[in-house]
Design a protein around this motif. Structure first.
Motif: not given
Ligand SMILES: Cc1cc2nc3c(=O)[nH]c(=O)nc-3n(C[C@H](O)[C@H](O)[C@H](O)COP(=O)(O)OP(=O)(O)OC[C@H]3O[C@@H](n4cnc5c(N)ncnc54)[C@H](O)[C@@H]3O)c2cc1C
Length: 431
Positions: A133-138, A144-163
């Protein structure tokens, strides 16, 4: 011992149409393309082997069993149905796996069940939708500034993106991320992607152990200076990574235009490393799986477990952790990954551990890191890398791909495109 072709350096010619610097995938593809168009070509490689970040190595599992192949760099055919290497693999008889792998997440006291995994997938989709959505809006801002709080999966998702990206989402552009064409087809190559690249490149002559230190572009011809002598060329394709070019690993004289240097700085390399373990038996009871330790995320590794039923585990780290472990050295890397494996599978697994190995792509002076990552606000920079210098020097390599950056397919296509531009220019100049 690696399976990438190791060649004795051939003599340096004195004069060619096209000089290509770097015999990674982009340089090899450029050389094949330019030679097919009738140009005389010199492909100059700093290291003693070709392939660059495509390199299949082996580990000895003991018990008299055959060495196990593993990829120090690229392993998956990303965008596999459109990846040129899928067809090349078919032609050369290299197998790959098309089925998706099983995901396992260790929650600290138990493995995630189907409901947990569905919840994790939904969290990933929420994050992806927010970036889209952020990219669509240009908006060219940090993921990290647009990803919402993912609760217990925040760390796992961040790690996934880092890898996946080699960088923390705080330093990664939303707009660039969304330009990557994600097809969902990511197929691992059974004998190793590095081995596939080496087989495909078997007919390409590369002048190895010949780093290009400086390109004098003051005269009518380019003069490429190496410790083995100087080469004259009408045009050049440069494929070293953005970090090698940024750090002066290859200098132009006069220096490269400031706009080009500025564009390189917008897409530096992230960090990506692996620790490979070989066991003398099946200690996991799984195959073709990925395992993640949720309580440690995002400061943990993503583990490939028993790829192709080999008794191996391969830990992947990306971004800040990869940098930190690489600085700490191989012993620390191994100890860190072993500790995570112990927590997930029990310390007993290490009784059957026979060999381990680590990568250090950031310390390799001819590579300098994992793969290119676009800084927030710099989503136009990849396209700026494509502008030639004086219509006779083109950059190529994974960072120059607009929709497949960070991949072998992207490196290949950018090498082909640069060689075509050079060939068109040189042919026009001759006519
Ligand atoms: C850990 C890791 C995992 C990866 N996983 C995947 C994956 O699963 N799938 C995928 O598609 N991609 C993956 N990649 C990315 C992929 O490997 C790269 O995108 C691709 O190999 C880059 O090719 P290239 O030709 O652009 O650059 P490189 O491979 O870096 O080639 C550049 C070459 O230039 C040489 N060189 C540098 N400076 C000089 C000089 N001055 N003179 C002469 N030679 C020089 C270098 O030695 C090198 O051989 C991974 C990378 C890493 C590090």
């Amino acid at each position: 011992m690696g399976t990438a072709a190791i060649t004795k350096p051939p003599a340096l010619p004195s004069d060619v149409d096209l000089a290509i610097v770097g015999a990674g995938v982009a340089g090899l593809a450029a050389a094949k393309t330019a030679r097919a168009r009738g140009l005389s070509v010199a492909l100059l490689e700093a290291q003693s082997r070709i392939g660059g970040r495509a390199f299949t190595d082996t580990l000895d599992p003991g018990n008299g069993r055959a060495p196990l192949p593993w990829d120090r760099g690229c392993h998956w055919l990303h965008q596999a149905r459109e990846n040129p290497f899928t067809e090349i693999a078919d032609a050369l008889g290299f197998g790959y796996r098309t089925e998706s792998r099983a995901s396992h997440i260790w929650l600290g006291d138990r493995w995630a069940d189907d409901a947990d995994l569905a919840d994790r997938r939904a969290a990933g989709e929420r994050a992806e939708a927010a970036v889209a959505a952020a990219a669509e809006a240009g908006r060219d801002v940090a993921m990290a500034d647009v990803i919402p709080d993912l609760g217990r999966w925040s760390g796992v998702h961040r790690q996934f993106l880092r890898a996946v990206t080699g960088e923390d989402p705080a330093a990664n552009s939303t707009l660039d991320d969304q330009r990557y064409t994600e097809t969902g087809d990511n197929w691992p190559v059974e004998a190793g992607f590095g081995a596939l690249v080496a087989a495909w490149a078997a007919d390409v002559e590369a002048i190895t152990e010949t780093p290009v230190q400086r390109i004098d572009r003051r005269g009518r011809d380019l003069r490429l200076e190496t410790p083995r002598g100087t080469l004259r060329a009408r045009a050049a394709v440069l494929t070293p990574s953005t970090d090698v070019l940024l750090s002066g690993g290859l200098r132009l004289d006069p220096p490269m235009p400031t706009e080009l240097a500025d564009a390189l700085a917008g897409v530096p390399l992230g960090a990506a490393n692996k620790v490979a373990f070989a066991f003398d038996r099946d200690v996991f009871g799984l195959e073709h799986a990925m395992a993640v330790h949720q309580p440690d995320a995002p400061r943990g590794c993503n583990f490939q477990i028993r790829p192709f039923r080999r008794d191996m585990a391969i830990a992947h780290s990306g971004g800040p952790l990869a940098r930190q472990l690489e600085q700490a050295g191989p012993a620390e890397m191994i100890a860190f990954a072993r500790a995570q494996l112990s927590e997930m599978f029990g310390a007993d697994v290490h009784r059957y551990l026979r060999a381990s190995a680590t990568t250090a792509w950031g310390r390799d002076p001819w590579i300098g890191g994992g793969y290119s990552v676009c800084r927030p606000g710099r989503a136009g920079d990849r396209a700026r890398l494509l502008r030639p210098v004086e219509a006779r020097i083109w950059l190529a390599g994974e960072a120059c791909s607009l929709t497949a950056f960070g991949t072998v397919g992207g490196a290949h296509d950018s090498g082909v495109a640069a060689a075509r531009h050079a060939a068109a220019r040189l042919t026009a100049a001759r006519d």
